[in-house]
Motif scaffolding. Structure first.
Motif, PDB file in Angstrom:
ATOM      1  N   ILE A  26       0.843  -1.199   0.000  1.00 33.30           N
ATOM      2  CA  ILE A  26       0.000   0.000   0.000  1.00 33.30           C
ATOM      3  C   ILE A  26       0.874   1.244   0.000  1.00 33.30           C
ATOM      4  N   VAL A  37      -9.449   4.151  -1.785  1.00 34.04           N
ATOM      5  CA  VAL A  37      -9.471   2.752  -1.362  1.00 34.04           C
ATOM      6  C   VAL A  37      -9.798   1.859  -2.554  1.00 34.04           C
ATOM      7  N   VAL A  38     -10.768   2.259  -3.372  1.00 33.95           N
ATOM      8  CA  VAL A  38     -11.159   1.445  -4.517  1.00 33.95           C
ATOM      9  C   VAL A  38      -9.996   1.281  -5.501  1.00 33.95           C
ATOM     10  N   THR A  41      -7.608  -1.229  -3.865  1.00 36.50           N
ATOM     11  CA  THR A  41      -8.201  -2.562  -3.897  1.00 36.50           C
ATOM     12  C   THR A  41      -8.024  -3.189  -5.274  1.00 36.50           C
ATOM     13  N   LEU A  46      -6.112  -6.660  -3.282  1.00 33.80           N
ATOM     14  CA  LEU A  46      -6.426  -6.882  -1.876  1.00 33.80           C
ATOM     15  C   LEU A  46      -7.906  -6.604  -1.642  1.00 33.80           C
ATOM     16  N   ALA A  47      -8.483  -7.253  -0.667  1.00 33.21           N
ATOM     17  CA  ALA A  47      -9.880  -7.013  -0.316  1.00 33.21           C
ATOM     18  C   ALA A  47     -10.037  -5.612   0.253  1.00 33.21           C
ATOM     19  N   GLN A  48     -11.221  -5.036   0.055  1.00 36.51           N
ATOM     20  CA  GLN A  48     -11.492  -3.686   0.544  1.00 36.51           C
ATOM     21  C   GLN A  48     -11.314  -3.608   2.050  1.00 36.51           C
ATOM     22  N   SER A  49     -11.764  -4.632   2.771  1.00 38.88           N
ATOM     23  CA  SER A  49     -11.623  -4.619   4.233  1.00 38.88           C
ATOM     24  C   SER A  49     -10.151  -4.653   4.645  1.00 38.88           C
ATOM     25  N   THR A  50      -9.339  -5.387   3.904  1.00 37.55           N
ATOM     26  CA  THR A  50      -7.894  -5.457   4.190  1.00 37.55           C
ATOM     27  C   THR A  50      -7.245  -4.102   3.966  1.00 37.55           C
ATOM     28  N   VAL A  51      -7.539  -3.481   2.834  1.00 37.34           N
ATOM     29  CA  VAL A  51      -6.967  -2.172   2.514  1.00 37.34           C
ATOM     30  C   VAL A  51      -7.390  -1.151   3.563  1.00 37.34           C
ATOM     31  N   SER A  52      -8.675  -1.131   3.893  1.00 36.90           N
ATOM     32  CA  SER A  52      -9.177  -0.162   4.875  1.00 36.90           C
ATOM     33  C   SER A  52      -8.528  -0.359   6.238  1.00 36.90           C
TER      34      SER A  52
END
Length: 121
Positions: A26, A37-38, A41, A46-52
């Motif tokens: 990141i 974030v999008v 992702t 990577l999954a959105q929850s992981t990035v966030s």
């Protein structure tokens, strides 16, 4: 020369905050420019929850900044010095023959629970 370990705690905390490959990827992407974030992702797989989750960690550490843009949020490196640190993180392993990756305590085999040199647990 006596080094006060307490004085080194902030640096140790910095390296711990960089200790996850997802956070490093990141940060590498953000070194190229701000992103939503999008964007992260899609571009990093990577999954959105992981990035966030990792962005929240990096923001809490003061390494990433957030700027609202309409309904979206743009994330960027909060400290331009991070780009140099990330560059060194890429060149130092190569300069040491990837000794860090082979390290029995912190290397990739240790992270997988694989004894060094065996190729299996």
């Amino acid at each position: 020369m006596v080094v006060d370990r307490a004085e080194l705690e902030p640096a140790a905390a910095l390296f711990r905050s960089l200790g996850d490959p997802a956070r490093l990827v990141i940060l590498q992407r953000l070194a190229a420019g701000a992103a939503r974030v999008v964007d992260l992702t899609a571009g990093l797989g990577l999954a959105q929850s992981t990035v966030s989750k990792h962005l929240a960690c990096l923001q809490g550490c003061g390494l990433v900044s957030l700027r609202p843009v309409g309904r979206a949020s743009m994330f960027a490196l909060a400290r331009p010095e991070l780009a140099g640190l990330l560059g060194a993180a890429e060149t130092i392993p190569a300069a040491t023959g990837n000794a860090v990756a082979l390290c029995p305590t912190y290397g990739t085999a240790a992270q997988r629970g694989t004894p060094p040199g065996t190729g299996h647990p």
